[in-house]
Write an enzyme that holds these catalytic residues in place. Structure first.
Site, mmCIF file in Angstrom:
data_model
loop_
_atom_site.group_PDB
_atom_site.id
_atom_site.type_symbol
_atom_site.label_atom_id
_atom_site.label_comp_id
_atom_site.label_asym_id
_atom_site.label_seq_id
_atom_site.Cartn_x
_atom_site.Cartn_y
_atom_site.Cartn_z
ATOM 1 N N ASN A 7 0.873 -1.168 0.000
ATOM 2 C CA ASN A 7 0.000 0.000 0.000
ATOM 3 C C ASN A 7 0.912 1.220 0.000
ATOM 4 O OD1 ASN A 7 -1.440 2.301 0.937
ATOM 5 N ND2 ASN A 7 -3.077 0.997 1.707
ATOM 6 N N GLU A 34 -3.863 1.713 -2.966
ATOM 7 C CA GLU A 34 -4.032 3.119 -2.606
ATOM 8 C C GLU A 34 -3.065 4.005 -3.412
ATOM 9 O OE1 GLU A 34 -5.247 5.635 1.420
ATOM 10 O OE2 GLU A 34 -4.183 3.723 1.653
ATOM 11 N N HIS A 251 2.501 1.954 5.272
ATOM 12 C CA HIS A 251 2.635 0.515 5.063
ATOM 13 C C HIS A 251 4.024 0.219 4.497
ATOM 14 C CE1 HIS A 251 -1.835 -0.506 5.085
ATOM 15 N NE2 HIS A 251 -1.861 0.807 4.950
#
Length: 260
Positions: A7, A34, A251
């Site tokens: 992510n 994302e 992340h």
């Protein structure tokens, strides 16, 4: 075959770090979540220059997923089946030819679901039900497949530094975890947990309250493997280095290796 999920939390905002990691780690397949970018705005040339084929399912400003691959992509599809009215860009899958046959890889960004009691939580659970149906269909076909991504699920207490702090969060609700277990009970394998059962391994640290410095993390980025893929699992690791880089995503990459 090394398959990574990450992510990136805004690919254009993190492009320098993303390119540096890809150049160094050189995964065969990279699943981004994302990306926060429309398809036409994705910085594809930066990755194509490193030898990757790039496919995106973008959305301006939020959501968005992508698959980058050193291998030619035989098939590509966008959107999780089961709801034609779902316009959120959260799912993309690709099929590759390898020596052992074909392998399907999905990059998914499962809804967060907060706040509890809202329509966002209902959407999360409906999305998970659709993902279960998707998995059932491909399991029935006895395919080699990997569902990689940000699941926004803390599977077990050992997947959080302080699980008690997540009791009122959608990521750790009993029903959330139950739905994740239902996926595993279909016959899927959590690749990282197949390689280690030790606590203290996390893939996300919030930007707030010094979470990274205190190692106050959670493990929410997962590879779920079909039985033929699990049979080929060699290793799984979380690359924590990127969380300490300049302008990091919250992340970090998670990487598995399959013998195909």
């Amino acid at each position: 075959m090394r398959i990574a999920t990450w992510n990136i939390n805004g690919v254009r905002a993190r492009i320098d770090g993303a390119v540096a990691w890809v150049r160094d780690a050189a995964p065969d397949v990279l699943c981004f979540q994302e990306i926060k970018s429309a398809d036409e705005a994705f910085p594809r040339e930066a990755f194509e220059d490193l030898g990757y084929n790039v496919e995106t399912h973008g959305q301006k400003g939020f959501n968005g997923v992508a698959i980058l691959s050193k291998l030619p992509i035989d098939e590509i599809s966008r959107g999780l089946p089961g709801d034609d009215e779902d316009v959120q860009a959260r799912f993309i899958e690709a099929v590759f030819s390898v020596k052992g046959g074909a392998i399907r890889v999905a990059s998914l960004y499962l809804p967060n679901g907060n706040p509890i009691g809202s329509e966002k939580l209902a959407y999360k659970y409906a999305w998970m039900d659709r993902l279960e149906a998707y998995a059932k269909a491909h399991l029935a076909a006895e395919e080699t497949f990997v569902m990689a991504g940000d699941y926004n699920v803390i599977p077990e207490p050992e997947d959080a530094r302080h699980p008690e702090n997540w009791r009122d969060d959608a990521l750790f609700q009993p029903e959330t975890r139950q739905r994740f277990r239902r996926l595993l009970n279909l016959g899927l394998t959590d690749a990282f947990r197949a390689c280690t059962t030790e606590p203290g391994h996390y893939s996300f640290w919030d930007y707030q309250a010094g979470a990274w410095q205190r190692n106050n993390g959670i493990r929410i980025d997962h590879h779920l493997l079909s039985p033929p893929a699990a049979d080929r699992l060699v290793s799984a690791m979380i690359d924590k280095r990127t969380r300490g880089w300049e302008k990091p995503s919250d992340h970090v990459p998670v990487v598995i290796e399959l013998d195909v």
